[in-house]
Scaffold this motif. Structure first.
Motif, PDB file in Angstrom:
ATOM      1  N   ALA A 238       0.826  -1.210   0.000  1.00  0.00           N
ATOM      2  CA  ALA A 238       0.000   0.000   0.000  1.00  0.00           C
ATOM      3  C   ALA A 238       0.859   1.259   0.000  1.00  0.00           C
ATOM      4  O   ALA A 238       0.555   2.234  -0.701  1.00  0.00           O
ATOM      5  N   LEU A 239       1.942   1.254   0.769  1.00  0.00           N
ATOM      6  CA  LEU A 239       2.831   2.419   0.776  1.00  0.00           C
ATOM      7  C   LEU A 239       3.492   2.624  -0.585  1.00  0.00           C
ATOM      8  O   LEU A 239       3.628   3.753  -1.059  1.00  0.00           O
ATOM      9  N   LEU A 240       3.904   1.528  -1.216  1.00  0.00           N
ATOM     10  CA  LEU A 240       4.538   1.645  -2.527  1.00  0.00           C
ATOM     11  C   LEU A 240       3.542   2.118  -3.573  1.00  0.00           C
ATOM     12  O   LEU A 240       3.892   2.904  -4.462  1.00  0.00           O
ATOM     13  N   ALA A 241       2.284   1.647  -3.480  1.00  0.00           N
ATOM     14  CA  ALA A 241       1.274   2.069  -4.444  1.00  0.00           C
ATOM     15  C   ALA A 241       0.895   3.530  -4.262  1.00  0.00           C
ATOM     16  O   ALA A 241       0.503   4.200  -5.215  1.00  0.00           O
ATOM     17  N   GLU A 242       1.018   4.022  -3.049  1.00  0.00           N
ATOM     18  CA  GLU A 242       0.691   5.418  -2.780  1.00  0.00           C
ATOM     19  C   GLU A 242       1.619   6.363  -3.509  1.00  0.00           C
ATOM     20  O   GLU A 242       1.248   7.481  -3.866  1.00  0.00           O
ATOM     21  N   GLY A 243       2.847   5.928  -3.779  1.00  0.00           N
ATOM     22  CA  GLY A 243       3.815   6.777  -4.459  1.00  0.00           C
ATOM     23  C   GLY A 243       4.662   7.551  -3.475  1.00  0.00           C
ATOM     24  O   GLY A 243       4.282   7.779  -2.333  1.00  0.00           O
TER      25      GLY A 243
END
Length: 636
Positions: A238-243
């Motif tokens: 989720a953190l990586l997808a957030e950018g």
């Protein structure tokens, strides 16, 4: 000193130097703590000896002008004895024996980060050394509670946690920290603690008969730990997808290595690159075990189990049907699997045909070549690196290839390459604890123990297993009472069982347990201060909680933000899934990296299409994974 006495002193110095050098070489070979203690004791004896210390200190004084010692909080009393024997000679001596300017001593340490009790590190030594530098060497004591690393929110929770611990008498010498960082504000989150089901619940139930060939064994405790690992992996995704964050900006920390392996598996399934920079055992790598099994089968052709593992490995890629056909033929002819293979059993099977083409040449080479040359030929002719690179997911490909290279290197390094046959080399590998060199990747999630993360930092840090089980009473404990200013321990006792400690040692046992509790808090301090912007804690509800609040509970009391649990169609993450991997839906709250200017035009742009898109996204989050995929496929 007359000439004869000088010769005796010189001869004694030479003997001690040889012992010191031998201990150092043994330490480099085995890296054992016992050898380290022997080395330290020899150095202390060399500097404390009345005949030799003057000779040694004279040469140190002529060579050393500045002495800088970092991480001094991890110093043991024995190590301090060595330093004290050296530095005491400069107390009030002006320029020392050389008559030049005195030696400058700079000691850096933080007792709050002392987490090496297993090496007999004692933070009290730091306090004693600090007082020695101030009084004997006319030094200055400088303290700093200001940081340029941690975001304000991280420090706010840190200050609350340790101020509360200090108020309860479990911590001392803590002062509130301040920071230079203002943006981003940072965040501290608590993932939902994985619940432990009631006794006899679906996770604990055995579930009837299990086909051991197709269904792996499911241990109830491992199921819960796997759920926690899945939850952490989903949070990282989720953190990586957030950018704004790359995999290299994230660390996962734990007191023990076992939970990190489950997180690595969960990240591997999601294609997230990860690395374990700390040293691990060579034989723990699957690629190494496959190649060692192949060498074992070449050295002992009748060893069917090693031969089957070699066939099943990517070197040949045999399927279960291939092995079943070979096993039936071997049982019918009452021969070893390798002999049956060479006779042509299981014809028209690609993997077995490949083994028939390569095996005879490798079998002949095993009888004539040393291990390194044999391995080099196997890796080249068998296209081992290429075949493993083709089957290992990208997230673990570099580690797999590095393990193969490490095995080739050990065939030349292990015991000075004295093992001239594959049989002896395989036995030495299985008998010895050989470590892989540390591997690190710049853009990968770092999986570290808290000890291994010492001195490192990351923008986002996940700390797992923060509700540990209550430790069992040690069956054998060594109790040592060694004050920092004492030349030797005041008491040294072996206790057969901590639960039946003799009355005369109970005070020392209480001090030992208090030291362990303090070290747990020190480890929490180290873990929290690794995070620059975001700190995330996860936990599994213990079967039997440890005395006192856990790290997860301390952060909850300090005001960390709780991430609400999300239930999928099958219920909560920890209640109804036993054999299969749980599906956890989790979206960490977004953190604004900087203040965004208000835009009335953008606010009015909340069209019906945007609202519909958010609604569809929310519905997909509520669905289980399979249903979400089906819905997406139907929509396409």
């Amino acid at each position: 000193m007359d000439q004869q006495a000088a010769h005796r002193a010189h001869a004694r110095m030479v003997r001690l130097s040889r012992v010191l050098l031998a201990s150092y070489r043994q330490l480099k070979r085995d890296r054992g703590l016992a050898d380290m203690a022997d080395l330290e004791a020899c150095a202390e004896h060399l500097l404390a000896d009345a005949e030799l210390s003057g000779w040694v200190q004279e040469r140190l004084d002529a060579r050393v002008r500045h002495l800088l010692i970092d991480e001094f909080q991890d110093t043991s009393p024995l190590q301090w004895r060595t330093l004290d024997a050296w530095l005491s000679g400069y107390a009030g001596a002006g320029g020392g024996s050389s008559g030049q300017r005195p030696l400058s001593v700079f000691i850096v340490g933080d007792p709050k980060q002392s987490i090496y009790r297993f090496r007999r590190a004692d933070p009290r030594v730091f306090a004693h050394a600090r007082d020695f530098v101030v009084t004997a060497l006319d030094g200055a004591h400088l303290a700093c509670d200001h940081t340029r690393r941690n975001a304000p929110r991280v420090l706010a929770v840190l200050n609350a946690v340790f101020a509360h611990a200090q108020a309860g008498g479990r911590f001392d010498d803590f002062r509130p920290h301040t920071t230079d960082v203002s943006e981003p504000p940072g965040a501290v989150w608590l993932l939902p603690a994985v619940p432990r089901p009631e006794k006899g619940g679906p996770v604990v139930a055995a579930g009837g008969w299990r086909d051991s060939l197709t269904t792996p064994r499911t241990e109830p405790e491992e199921v819960l730990r796997r759920i926690e690992a899945e939850q952490v992996a989903v949070g990282i995704t989720a953190l990586l997808a957030e950018g704004g964050l790359a995999p290299g900006d994230i660390q996962v920390l734990c007191r023990k290595r076992a939970p990190l392996a489950l997180v690595a598996q969960a990240l591997r399934e999601r294609g997230v690159p990860h690395a374990t920079p700390e040293q691990r055992e060579l034989m723990a790598a699957p690629e190494v075990r496959d190649l060692v099994a192949l060498l074992d089968a070449l050295a002992s052709p009748s060893h069917d189990l090693s031969f089957a593992q070699a066939l099943k490995s990517p070197v040949f890629g045999a399927s279960d049907d291939d092995l079943v056909a070979l096993a039936r033929a071997a049982r019918a002819e009452r021969l070893a699997w390798s002999e049956v293979l060479l006779r042509g059993a299981g014809a028209s099977r690609a993997a077995l045909d490949r083994a028939r083409a390569l095996w005879p040449g490798w079998l002949a080479a095993a009888a004539a070549l040393p291990p390194h040359d044999l391995l080099d030929r196997i890796v080249d002719e068998g296209e081992v690196r290429e075949r493993y690179a083709a089957v290992v997911p990208p997230a673990g490909r570099l580690l797999a290839l590095a393990a193969i290279d490490a095995l080739l290197a050990q065939s030349l390094l292990l015991d000075g390459a004295r093992h001239a046959t594959p049989y002896n080399f395989v036995r030495a590998l299985r008998r010895r604890r050989v470590l892989l060199p540390p591997q690190s990747a710049a853009d990968a999630v770092q999986l570290l123990t808290i000890h291994g993360a010492k001195g490192l930092e990351a923008r986002a840090v996940f700390v797992i297993d923060t509700m540990p089980e209550a430790p069992k009473a040690e069956t054998a404990t060594l109790l040592i009472d060694w004050p920092a200013d004492a030349a030797h321990p005041h008491c040294c006792a072996f206790v057969a069982s901590e639960s039946r400690c003799p009355p005369s040692l109970r005070a020392l046992m209480a001090a030992e347990q208090e030291g362990r509790a303090r070290e747990e808090l020190n480890a929490l301090y180290v873990a929290m201060t690794r995070a620059r912007e975001r700190l995330v804690f996860s936990a599994t509800t213990p079967h039997r909680a440890a005395p006192g609040p856990s790290a997860w509970q301390r952060l909850a009391e300090a005001g960390a933000d709780a991430v609400p649990p999300s239930a999928d169609a099958g219920g909560t993450a920890g209640s109804a899934r036993s054999a299969e991997s749980p599906v956890v839906l989790l979206a960490l709250p977004r953190v604004r990296l900087a203040a965004e200017p208000s835009d009335p035009v953008a606010a009015d742009a909340d069209t019906e299409a945007a609202q519909l898109g958010r609604a569809v996204h929310r519905v997909l989050e509520w669905l289980p994974a399979d249903a979400a995929l089906d819905a997406a496929a139907a929509a396409a």
